[in-house]
Motif scaffolding. Structure first.
Motif, PDB file in Angstrom:
ATOM      1  N   VAL A   1       4.600   6.901   0.843  1.00 54.53           N
ATOM      2  CA  VAL A   1       3.824   7.186  -0.358  1.00 54.53           C
ATOM      3  C   VAL A   1       3.426   5.866  -0.998  1.00 54.53           C
ATOM      4  O   VAL A   1       4.237   4.945  -1.107  1.00 54.53           O
ATOM      5  CB  VAL A   1       4.615   8.040  -1.374  1.00 54.53           C
ATOM      6  N   LEU A   2       2.170   5.803  -1.407  1.00 59.98           N
ATOM      7  CA  LEU A   2       1.670   4.681  -2.197  1.00 59.98           C
ATOM      8  C   LEU A   2       1.566   5.170  -3.633  1.00 59.98           C
ATOM      9  O   LEU A   2       0.928   6.185  -3.897  1.00 59.98           O
ATOM     10  CB  LEU A   2       0.291   4.246  -1.698  1.00 59.98           C
ATOM     11  N   TYR A   3       2.224   4.471  -4.534  1.00 60.44           N
ATOM     12  CA  TYR A   3       2.154   4.769  -5.964  1.00 60.44           C
ATOM     13  C   TYR A   3       1.416   3.621  -6.645  1.00 60.44           C
ATOM     14  O   TYR A   3       1.899   2.487  -6.628  1.00 60.44           O
ATOM     15  CB  TYR A   3       3.548   4.862  -6.594  1.00 60.44           C
ATOM     16  N   ILE A   4       0.268   3.887  -7.197  1.00 59.96           N
ATOM     17  CA  ILE A   4      -0.400   2.907  -8.049  1.00 59.96           C
ATOM     18  C   ILE A   4       0.031   3.287  -9.460  1.00 59.96           C
ATOM     19  O   ILE A   4      -0.393   4.311  -9.991  1.00 59.96           O
ATOM     20  CB  ILE A   4      -1.935   2.971  -7.919  1.00 59.96           C
ATOM     21  N   HIS A   5       0.909   2.506 -10.047  1.00 61.24           N
ATOM     22  CA  HIS A   5       1.456   2.844 -11.366  1.00 61.24           C
ATOM     23  C   HIS A   5       0.505   2.481 -12.491  1.00 61.24           C
ATOM     24  O   HIS A   5       0.448   3.186 -13.493  1.00 61.24           O
ATOM     25  CB  HIS A   5       2.806   2.165 -11.579  1.00 61.24           C
ATOM     26  N   SER A   6      -0.216   1.385 -12.341  1.00 61.86           N
ATOM     27  CA  SER A   6      -1.209   1.036 -13.359  1.00 61.86           C
ATOM     28  C   SER A   6      -2.220   0.064 -12.772  1.00 61.86           C
ATOM     29  O   SER A   6      -1.857  -0.882 -12.074  1.00 61.86           O
ATOM     30  CB  SER A   6      -0.561   0.442 -14.616  1.00 61.86           C
TER      31      SER A   6
END
Length: 163
Positions: free
Chosen positions: A6-11
């Protein structure tokens, strides 16, 4: 044998969002259109998540493609697969990139050499607890936790790499 992650772009600032999509598409080899949502933990930034399935080492390539943007907060995880340990990358503007090898249960695996180096630094006056916290990525977890919580309930889509 493919693996998942999973790729999480947090901000990310709005202007950076299309560049993130292009970078991810370049790694996965398919067109990427993320479902961007406002990031309440950092006004004027956006967040997105992307589950993926591809060859082992994809997390490394994704982290490399994204690490150059100083205003981006992200994490990439990769599950262990036949012949390969799992991985986790975390990145923040202030701390840079953290990398950890993960086992089958998601635990961070710290190598003997890294433990010995932490003990040596502690013997020379460094704080052993701080050294161990760094090996486990605690400063990154502390900084990213408000961004993770703000993403609860986000939609999930799987994206598979074209081989």
């Amino acid at each position: 044998m493919p693996t998942r992650g999973v790729l999480y772009i947090h901000s990310a600032p709005r202007a950076l969002c299309p560049h993130v999509e292009w970078a991810v598409a370049g790694v996965l080899g398919v067109r990427v259109s993320l479902d961007w949502a406002r990031q309440p933990a950092a006004p004027s930034t956006w967040r997105a998540e992307l589950p993926w399935a591809a060859e082992p080492g994809t997390a490394t390539r994704l982290a490399s493609a994204l690490r150059g943007w100083q205003l981006l907060r992200f994490e990439v995880t990769e599950e262990p697969s036949a012949g390969a340990e799992g991985e986790r990358y975390s990145s923040t503007p202030d701390l840079g990139v953290f990398h950890a090898v993960t086992g089958v249960h998601g635990d961070i695996m710290v190598s003997e050499d890294r433990l010995r180096a932490a003990m040596l630094r502690a013997a020379r006056g460094a704080d052993l607890e701080a050294e161990l916290q760094n090996l486990l990525g605690k400063p990154w977890d502390d900084e990213l936790e408000p961004f993770r919580c703000a993403g609860d309930g986000a939609p999930v889509r799987w994206l598979h790499q074209v081989v």
